[in-house]
Write a protein that holds these residues in place. Structure first.
Motif, PDB file in Angstrom:
ATOM      1  N   ASN A 211      90.217  43.543  41.637  1.00 41.12           N
ATOM      2  CA  ASN A 211      89.853  42.844  42.860  1.00 41.12           C
ATOM      3  C   ASN A 211      88.915  43.664  43.737  1.00 41.12           C
ATOM      4  O   ASN A 211      89.124  44.857  43.949  1.00 41.12           O
ATOM      5  N   SER A 212      87.892  43.000  44.297  1.00 38.69           N
ATOM      6  CA  SER A 212      86.959  43.693  45.185  1.00 38.69           C
ATOM      7  C   SER A 212      87.038  43.207  46.627  1.00 38.69           C
ATOM      8  O   SER A 212      86.247  43.645  47.462  1.00 38.69           O
ATOM      9  N   HIS A 213      87.966  42.302  46.929  1.00 38.82           N
ATOM     10  CA  HIS A 213      88.058  41.728  48.271  1.00 38.82           C
ATOM     11  C   HIS A 213      89.445  41.968  48.861  1.00 38.82           C
ATOM     12  O   HIS A 213      90.448  41.503  48.317  1.00 38.82           O
ATOM     13  N   GLY A 214      89.496  42.703  49.978  1.00 40.40           N
ATOM     14  CA  GLY A 214      90.777  43.055  50.586  1.00 40.40           C
ATOM     15  C   GLY A 214      91.629  41.856  50.933  1.00 40.40           C
ATOM     16  O   GLY A 214      92.863  41.916  50.858  1.00 40.40           O
ATOM     17  N   GLY A 215      90.993  40.741  51.315  1.00 42.40           N
ATOM     18  CA  GLY A 215      91.740  39.547  51.677  1.00 42.40           C
ATOM     19  C   GLY A 215      92.508  38.909  50.542  1.00 42.40           C
ATOM     20  O   GLY A 215      93.371  38.050  50.770  1.00 42.40           O
ATOM     21  N   ASN A 216      92.218  39.336  49.301  1.00 40.56           N
ATOM     22  CA  ASN A 216      92.945  38.814  48.133  1.00 40.56           C
ATOM     23  C   ASN A 216      94.222  39.584  47.828  1.00 40.56           C
ATOM     24  O   ASN A 216      95.058  39.111  47.043  1.00 40.56           O
ATOM     25  N   GLN A 217      94.357  40.775  48.375  1.00 44.01           N
ATOM     26  CA  GLN A 217      95.401  41.688  47.905  1.00 44.01           C
ATOM     27  C   GLN A 217      96.812  41.111  48.013  1.00 44.01           C
ATOM     28  O   GLN A 217      97.600  41.214  47.075  1.00 44.01           O
ATOM     29  N   SER A 218      97.157  40.522  49.157  1.00 48.07           N
ATOM     30  CA  SER A 218      98.521  40.006  49.305  1.00 48.07           C
ATOM     31  C   SER A 218      98.774  38.850  48.347  1.00 48.07           C
ATOM     32  O   SER A 218      99.873  38.713  47.796  1.00 48.07           O
ATOM     33  N   THR A 219      97.754  38.032  48.110  1.00 47.91           N
ATOM     34  CA  THR A 219      97.892  36.930  47.150  1.00 47.91           C
ATOM     35  C   THR A 219      98.069  37.462  45.730  1.00 47.91           C
ATOM     36  O   THR A 219      98.874  36.930  44.952  1.00 47.91           O
ATOM     37  N   LEU A 220      97.358  38.521  45.393  1.00 45.93           N
ATOM     38  CA  LEU A 220      97.476  39.092  44.043  1.00 45.93           C
ATOM     39  C   LEU A 220      98.827  39.763  43.840  1.00 45.93           C
ATOM     40  O   LEU A 220      99.348  39.791  42.720  1.00 45.93           O
TER      41      LEU A 220
END
Length: 256
Positions: free
Chosen positions: A113-122
């Motif tokens: 992942n390259s987008h911090g906003g995805n982290q919690s979803t991942l």
């Protein structure tokens, strides 16, 4: 061939690669504003470029899949052009991709992942889909493990979006993303609730990005360079590949 990138292979080549491939790398980005000096495809392109370089490091043990080029970006929505997925939409896309990979015999997945906003979803995706699909799912940020270089050379107290780190990575991996004649420092707002809700604070919550920065970026992009990007990327790739060989119990000397 030094990387098994599915977007560049025929089915016969893919079939042959299954003699050695044991896991897949799914690059995940976003389509969102990146200030006045970076293209909105930035995260997706950097995820794809990093995944291919990591695939080269892990060759012949890994597939690199097509990139998921949109992500969870509601905090950027008030900047024109941002396209955001709902968290459950991103998880649904990953479910279908991983189910397809599992059908072909791939039971171990890295979400790169390259987008911090995805982290919690991942985090949620890794936990739920691992159990649901009976596969092993891991996730990692593309360059977060380059702690030595970042600690030594990134001096902005607040950075991480269209900043000296990210612009440097782009100058090394995909310079076409950067408008060199428009580089700006982040226009940080001194007042606002964002200071109380940032990651790492005791209480966290949602806020729009313009509450923190009027020009959409943080850090100081004017300090970016190709050389810094190269150092960050190569350190991260070395750390990611080393950890993957260990976690997946792959003998990196086989087939080399």
């Amino acid at each position: 061939m030094d990387c098994y990138n599915l977007t560049k292979m025929t089915w016969k080549e893919v079939e042959e690669s299954l003699k050695t491939v044991t896991f897949a790398i799914i690059p995940i980005g976003a389509h969102e504003q990146h200030g006045p000096h970076m293209a909105e495809s930035c995260d997706a392109v950097l995820a794809e470029k990093m995944a291919e370089k990591l695939g080269q490091k892990m060759y012949p043990h890994a597939w690199v899949t097509p990139t998921v080029n949109m992500g969870v970006s509601p905090h950027h929505m008030n900047f024109p052009g941002t396209i955001s997925l709902q968290p459950d939409t991103l998880i649904s896309i990953l479910r279908d991709m991983i189910e397809s990979l599992s059908h072909h015999g791939i039971k171990k997945i890295l979400l790169l992942n390259s987008h911090g906003g995805n982290q919690s979803t991942l985090n949620v995706a890794s936990m739920t889909l691992t159990k649901e699909l009976n596969v092993d799912i891991y996730y990692a940020k593309t360059t977060a493990s380059a702690k030595q270089t970042i600690g030594e050379y990134i001096k902005s107290p607040l950075f991480g979006h269209s900043c000296e780190r990210e612009v440097s990575e782009a100058l090394y991996l995909a310079p076409e993303l950067v408008r060199l004649n428009q580089l700006e420092k982040g226009d940080i707002q001194e007042l606002g609730r964002w200071k109380q809700l940032r990651p790492g604070k005791a209480i966290q919550g949602f806020y729009f990005y313009e509450e923190m920065t009027q020009n959409g970026c943080i850090g100081d992009a004017t300090q970016a360079s190709f050389e810094l990007g190269q150092q960050i990327v190569e350190e991260a790739l070395e750390n990611l590949s080393k950890d993957l060989y260990s976690v997946l119990k792959i003998n990196k000397d086989v087939y080399r």
